[in-house]
Design a protein around this motif. Structure first.
Motif, PDB file in Angstrom:
ATOM      1  N   GLU A   1       0.806  -1.217   0.000  1.00 31.80           N
ATOM      2  CA  GLU A   1       0.000   0.000   0.000  1.00 31.80           C
ATOM      3  C   GLU A   1       0.844   1.274   0.000  1.00 31.80           C
ATOM      4  O   GLU A   1       0.481   2.256  -0.639  1.00 31.80           O
ATOM      5  CB  GLU A   1      -0.959  -0.016   1.195  1.00 31.80           C
ATOM      6  CG  GLU A   1      -2.069  -1.052   1.043  1.00 31.80           C
ATOM      7  CD  GLU A   1      -3.177  -0.864   2.058  1.00 31.80           C
ATOM      8  OE1 GLU A   1      -3.044   0.017   2.939  1.00 31.80           O
ATOM      9  OE2 GLU A   1      -4.184  -1.594   1.967  1.00 31.80           O
ATOM     10  N   ALA A   2       1.962   1.250   0.698  1.00 32.49           N
ATOM     11  CA  ALA A   2       2.827   2.435   0.715  1.00 32.49           C
ATOM     12  C   ALA A   2       3.394   2.713  -0.673  1.00 32.49           C
ATOM     13  O   ALA A   2       3.455   3.873  -1.125  1.00 32.49           O
ATOM     14  CB  ALA A   2       3.963   2.246   1.721  1.00 32.49           C
TER      15      ALA A   2
ATOM     16  N   TRP B   1       0.853   6.486  -7.140  1.00 28.46           N
ATOM     17  CA  TRP B   1      -0.272   7.346  -7.521  1.00 28.46           C
ATOM     18  C   TRP B   1       0.054   8.822  -7.319  1.00 28.46           C
ATOM     19  O   TRP B   1      -0.356   9.672  -8.124  1.00 28.46           O
ATOM     20  CB  TRP B   1      -1.526   6.964  -6.736  1.00 28.46           C
ATOM     21  CG  TRP B   1      -2.213   5.755  -7.279  1.00 28.46           C
ATOM     22  CD1 TRP B   1      -2.376   4.544  -6.683  1.00 28.46           C
ATOM     23  CD2 TRP B   1      -2.855   5.639  -8.554  1.00 28.46           C
ATOM     24  NE1 TRP B   1      -3.062   3.676  -7.492  1.00 28.46           N
ATOM     25  CE2 TRP B   1      -3.373   4.325  -8.657  1.00 28.46           C
ATOM     26  CE3 TRP B   1      -3.032   6.511  -9.632  1.00 28.46           C
ATOM     27  CZ2 TRP B   1      -4.056   3.864  -9.773  1.00 28.46           C
ATOM     28  CZ3 TRP B   1      -3.714   6.055 -10.757  1.00 28.46           C
ATOM     29  CH2 TRP B   1      -4.221   4.757 -10.815  1.00 28.46           C
ATOM     30  N   GLU B   2       0.765   9.143  -6.257  1.00 30.57           N
ATOM     31  CA  GLU B   2       1.191  10.528  -6.049  1.00 30.57           C
ATOM     32  C   GLU B   2       2.058  10.995  -7.211  1.00 30.57           C
ATOM     33  O   GLU B   2       1.892  12.108  -7.729  1.00 30.57           O
ATOM     34  CB  GLU B   2       1.974  10.649  -4.729  1.00 30.57           C
ATOM     35  CG  GLU B   2       1.140  10.507  -3.469  1.00 30.57           C
ATOM     36  CD  GLU B   2       0.446  11.810  -3.082  1.00 30.57           C
ATOM     37  OE1 GLU B   2       0.480  12.760  -3.885  1.00 30.57           O
ATOM     38  OE2 GLU B   2      -0.138  11.854  -1.988  1.00 30.57           O
TER      39      GLU B   2
ATOM     40  N   ASP C   1     -11.932   3.762  -7.031  1.00 28.64           N
ATOM     41  CA  ASP C   1     -11.733   2.468  -6.386  1.00 28.64           C
ATOM     42  C   ASP C   1     -10.264   2.232  -6.055  1.00 28.64           C
ATOM     43  O   ASP C   1      -9.928   1.689  -5.001  1.00 28.64           O
ATOM     44  CB  ASP C   1     -12.250   1.342  -7.275  1.00 28.64           C
ATOM     45  CG  ASP C   1     -13.766   1.287  -7.322  1.00 28.64           C
ATOM     46  OD1 ASP C   1     -14.401   1.925  -6.465  1.00 28.64           O
ATOM     47  OD2 ASP C   1     -14.308   0.614  -8.213  1.00 28.64           O
ATOM     48  N   SER C   2      -9.377   2.615  -6.962  1.00 28.64           N
ATOM     49  CA  SER C   2      -7.947   2.396  -6.739  1.00 28.64           C
ATOM     50  C   SER C   2      -7.426   3.197  -5.558  1.00 28.64           C
ATOM     51  O   SER C   2      -6.555   2.731  -4.811  1.00 28.64           O
ATOM     52  CB  SER C   2      -7.162   2.775  -8.000  1.00 28.64           C
ATOM     53  OG  SER C   2      -7.466   1.914  -9.077  1.00 28.64           O
ATOM     54  N   LEU C   3      -7.958   4.389  -5.354  1.00 29.33           N
ATOM     55  CA  LEU C   3      -7.439   5.280  -4.318  1.00 29.33           C
ATOM     56  C   LEU C   3      -8.170   5.151  -2.987  1.00 29.33           C
ATOM     57  O   LEU C   3      -7.655   5.585  -1.956  1.00 29.33           O
ATOM     58  CB  LEU C   3      -7.521   6.739  -4.794  1.00 29.33           C
ATOM     59  CG  LEU C   3      -6.761   7.078  -6.083  1.00 29.33           C
ATOM     60  CD1 LEU C   3      -6.992   8.542  -6.461  1.00 29.33           C
ATOM     61  CD2 LEU C   3      -5.279   6.794  -5.941  1.00 29.33           C
ATOM     62  N   SER C   4      -9.352   4.550  -2.998  1.00 30.70           N
ATOM     63  CA  SER C   4     -10.206   4.571  -1.812  1.00 30.70           C
ATOM     64  C   SER C   4      -9.588   3.887  -0.598  1.00 30.70           C
ATOM     65  O   SER C   4      -9.823   4.302   0.542  1.00 30.70           O
ATOM     66  CB  SER C   4     -11.570   3.933  -2.129  1.00 30.70           C
ATOM     67  OG  SER C   4     -11.403   2.565  -2.478  1.00 30.70           O
ATOM     68  N   SER C   5      -8.803   2.837  -0.822  1.00 34.20           N
ATOM     69  CA  SER C   5      -8.256   2.079   0.305  1.00 34.20           C
ATOM     70  C   SER C   5      -6.868   2.558   0.725  1.00 34.20           C
ATOM     71  O   SER C   5      -6.269   1.990   1.641  1.00 34.20           O
ATOM     72  CB  SER C   5      -8.183   0.586  -0.058  1.00 34.20           C
ATOM     73  OG  SER C   5      -7.313   0.388  -1.151  1.00 34.20           O
ATOM     74  N   LEU C   6      -6.365   3.590   0.074  1.00 33.21           N
ATOM     75  CA  LEU C   6      -5.014   4.060   0.352  1.00 33.21           C
ATOM     76  C   LEU C   6      -5.035   5.319   1.211  1.00 33.21           C
ATOM     77  O   LEU C   6      -5.947   6.140   1.114  1.00 33.21           O
ATOM     78  CB  LEU C   6      -4.276   4.355  -0.959  1.00 33.21           C
ATOM     79  CG  LEU C   6      -4.138   3.190  -1.939  1.00 33.21           C
ATOM     80  CD1 LEU C   6      -3.471   3.662  -3.225  1.00 33.21           C
ATOM     81  CD2 LEU C   6      -3.353   2.041  -1.321  1.00 33.21           C
ATOM     82  N   GLN C   7      -4.012   5.468   2.047  1.00 35.72           N
ATOM     83  CA  GLN C   7      -3.834   6.691   2.823  1.00 35.72           C
ATOM     84  C   GLN C   7      -3.146   7.711   1.923  1.00 35.72           C
ATOM     85  O   GLN C   7      -1.934   7.815   1.877  1.00 35.72           O
ATOM     86  CB  GLN C   7      -2.980   6.396   4.070  1.00 35.72           C
ATOM     87  CG  GLN C   7      -3.594   5.404   5.028  1.00 35.72           C
ATOM     88  CD  GLN C   7      -4.921   5.901   5.600  1.00 35.72           C
ATOM     89  OE1 GLN C   7      -5.044   7.061   5.987  1.00 35.72           O
ATOM     90  NE2 GLN C   7      -5.922   5.019   5.638  1.00 35.72           N
TER      91      GLN C   7
END
Length: 298
Positions: free
Chosen positions: A228-229, A235-236, A257-263
């Protein structure tokens, strides 16, 4: 038989069908794949030949031992799940493998019993039909445009882009060296070198390429291959570098959906304008469904 006579013969045949059976016959004609051999063009045939070449180079599950994280994440799915590459194995091919006992669509819920449930199938490639849909119906005319496939894997997006579009240049960025070698093999054999280039690289080193791309395609690109990190970092980086006015992103799953579970703190509304379409045959179940998201940068 020339066209006019053939048309008349078909119409005459339809008139002989029992009225009660005519709707079923017409529905069959609209949906059957029995006519595929008459409607395939040379590009379809070439892609099928490429699929055969790749099948001969890869295990049935199309996963490499070097893909440790992806293999682990598939095993961690709540229900038994297998990777079946949609480009290499269409529904008819899977049916034939099941008949030969080389593959199954079901798993036993209680060992030794007749209680069975469908296996989950995921794919990291678009099928032939999905590729045609993307290039013929999702994307605009790509004449003079640059397309980048992030995580190009087997190169299917690149081959489809070469055959089904007029894109000026198609770039594949792939972190796994084994898959880069497979792509290079296909590109050289089928003489695609004038418009396709594969980069063995981390996408986070390709800022200039992203900044100049007109189309960026990301199909199941990070979730199974990065923690996830690392996903958040990728993505950043993409959000900072994909800023060209009017460039188009095609993503599976959708960006949300791709970004929803990421901090992660990426605001979509200032960056992209959303557009959705169904990119799929509706037959093969993907890990998040066959919904593709497209977005236009602002």
């Amino acid at each position: 038989m020339e066209f006019r006579s053939a048309r008349q013969a078909i119409m005459q045949l339809l008139r002989t069908v029992a009225p009660a059976d005519l709707p079923a016959l017409l529905e069959w004609m609209r949906t059957t794949r029995d006519f595929d051999e008459f409607t395939q063009d040379n590009n379809d045939i070439m892609l099928k030949n490429i699929a055969e070449d790749l099948r001969n180079c890869l295990p049935l599950e199309t996963m490499l031992s070097s893909e440790h994280l992806a293999l682990q994440k598939i095993q961690q799915q709540p229900e038994p799940t297998v990777h079946v590459d949609a480009f290499l194995y269409d529904e008819d091919f899977i049916d034939s493998l099941c008949e030969e006992g080389k593959m199954s669509r079901n798993y036993c819920m209680v060992c030794g019993s007749h209680q069975t449930a469908p296996l989950g199938f995921i794919s990291h490639s678009f099928s032939l039909m999905e590729l045609k849909f993307i290039y013929h119906h999702v994307l605009p005319d790509l004449s003079g445009k640059v397309l980048v496939d992030v995580g190009s894997r087997l190169g299917t997006v690149l081959y489809g882009g070469y055959l089904y579009s007029s894109a000026l240049q198609l770039y594949g960025v792939e972190l796994n060296g084994d898959f880069c070698q497979l792509q290079e093999m296909v590109i050289k054999k089928y003489q695609f070198t004038d418009r396709i280039k594969v980069l063995h690289a981390d996408i986070c080193t390709q800022g200039s390429l992203l900044q100049n791309a007109d189309v960026i395609i990301m199909n199941n690109v990070f979730e199974y291959f990065l923690d996830e990190a690392e996903q958040a970092r990728a993505w950043e980086y993409i959000s900072h570098n994909v800023r060209k006015q009017g460039s188009l992103l095609v993503t599976v799953p959708s960006l949300e959906d791709s970004l929803s579970s990421l901090q992660i703190n990426i605001q979509l509304s200032p960056w992209v304008e959303e557009g959705r379409t169904q990119a799929g045959e509706g037959k093969r179940e993907r890990d998040r469904g066959s919904q593709a998201g497209s977005a236009l940068t602002g």
